[in-house]
Scaffold this motif. Sequence first.
Motif, PDB file in Angstrom:
ATOM      1  N   ARG A  39      23.742 -18.489 -43.021  1.00  0.00           N
ATOM      2  CA  ARG A  39      22.809 -17.519 -43.602  1.00  0.00           C
ATOM      3  C   ARG A  39      22.918 -17.423 -45.115  1.00  0.00           C
ATOM      4  O   ARG A  39      21.998 -16.927 -45.775  1.00  0.00           O
ATOM      5  N   HIS A  40      24.018 -17.898 -45.711  1.00  0.00           N
ATOM      6  CA  HIS A  40      24.147 -17.908 -47.165  1.00  0.00           C
ATOM      7  C   HIS A  40      23.680 -19.224 -47.781  1.00  0.00           C
ATOM      8  O   HIS A  40      23.654 -19.351 -49.010  1.00  0.00           O
ATOM      9  N   PHE A  41      23.343 -20.189 -46.945  1.00  0.00           N
ATOM     10  CA  PHE A  41      22.944 -21.507 -47.443  1.00  0.00           C
ATOM     11  C   PHE A  41      21.629 -21.415 -48.200  1.00  0.00           C
ATOM     12  O   PHE A  41      20.680 -20.763 -47.760  1.00  0.00           O
ATOM     13  N   VAL A  42      21.572 -22.068 -49.379  1.00  0.00           N
ATOM     14  CA  VAL A  42      20.359 -22.095 -50.200  1.00  0.00           C
ATOM     15  C   VAL A  42      19.691 -23.463 -50.111  1.00  0.00           C
ATOM     16  O   VAL A  42      18.547 -23.589 -49.717  1.00  0.00           O
ATOM     17  N   ASP A  43      20.417 -24.496 -50.504  1.00  0.00           N
ATOM     18  CA  ASP A  43      19.870 -25.848 -50.396  1.00  0.00           C
ATOM     19  C   ASP A  43      20.990 -26.869 -50.553  1.00  0.00           C
ATOM     20  O   ASP A  43      22.138 -26.516 -50.863  1.00  0.00           O
ATOM     21  N   ALA A  44      20.632 -28.138 -50.334  1.00  0.00           N
ATOM     22  CA  ALA A  44      21.574 -29.252 -50.480  1.00  0.00           C
ATOM     23  C   ALA A  44      20.898 -30.334 -51.278  1.00  0.00           C
ATOM     24  O   ALA A  44      19.747 -30.700 -50.991  1.00  0.00           O
TER      25      ALA A  44
END
Length: 268
Positions: A39-44
Amino acid sequence: MAHTIPLKTPLDDTGLPHCDTLTSPAASGPADASRYFHRHFVDARPAPDGGSIAFRFRAFTGYESQPEMPVGAYDDPAMTWELRDQLRDQYTAARVLWSHARLRRQAAPLLHKAAPRWSAWTAARDELVATFAQFWSTGDGLWRAQLLRLTDAERAAREAAGAFDEVARELAQAVADQLDVAGWDEALPLTTVAGELGYDASDWKVHHVDDYTHPLPQYRIVRDGADHYGRATPLTVSATQLIEEQRERLREVAALAGDHDQAHRTPA
């Protein structure tokens, strides 16, 4: 504020990545994998070195649960092994950043407590060394009085060392907990956390947690005519070694002077 971590790429000496934002084109995950993103992931995105993927997350507080890859991702037929590997890498990166945040949260109050205790120890140690040095200018008739001053300085040094070891044990546990999650390569140094709070902890003696939790030999002191025992935690070991070195020197001098009575009066 989002934090970025390039997986399998060493962090800089602050324990954080070199930048908080990424400028290379985004590499978006497929729709059937996004449901499993943290849920804290923004992008890769491709890391600057070109050999790994940099993951960006919203800032962790350390109060969240430890990031773990959802169990459903292992059984989902839409997830290929490549997608699972990418998702596994994402959660590995999340755990590293989370462990850093947790260490900062746990260590901050302990570091505030440790700072004055370390100062008290160094002051007591310096007083012990100075008191011992006064024997060079102490007349024979004042030997006993100087021994009393020395034993007072010894007691103060041991107590100060023990007080610091109490909080050092808690700091060592917080460090060990972080290493269990992040590993040595991605560890956030405790000295870095201390520096962020304005403390120079480069000389502080915070040992491995096993040195505080495993049974250790005890030291004996005589107080008020009775034996008292203390646990030989790391800094108390250092204090005891210094004390014993001083006492042995006093016994040697007394023996060389042929003052057997004085040798017996030297603290044992």
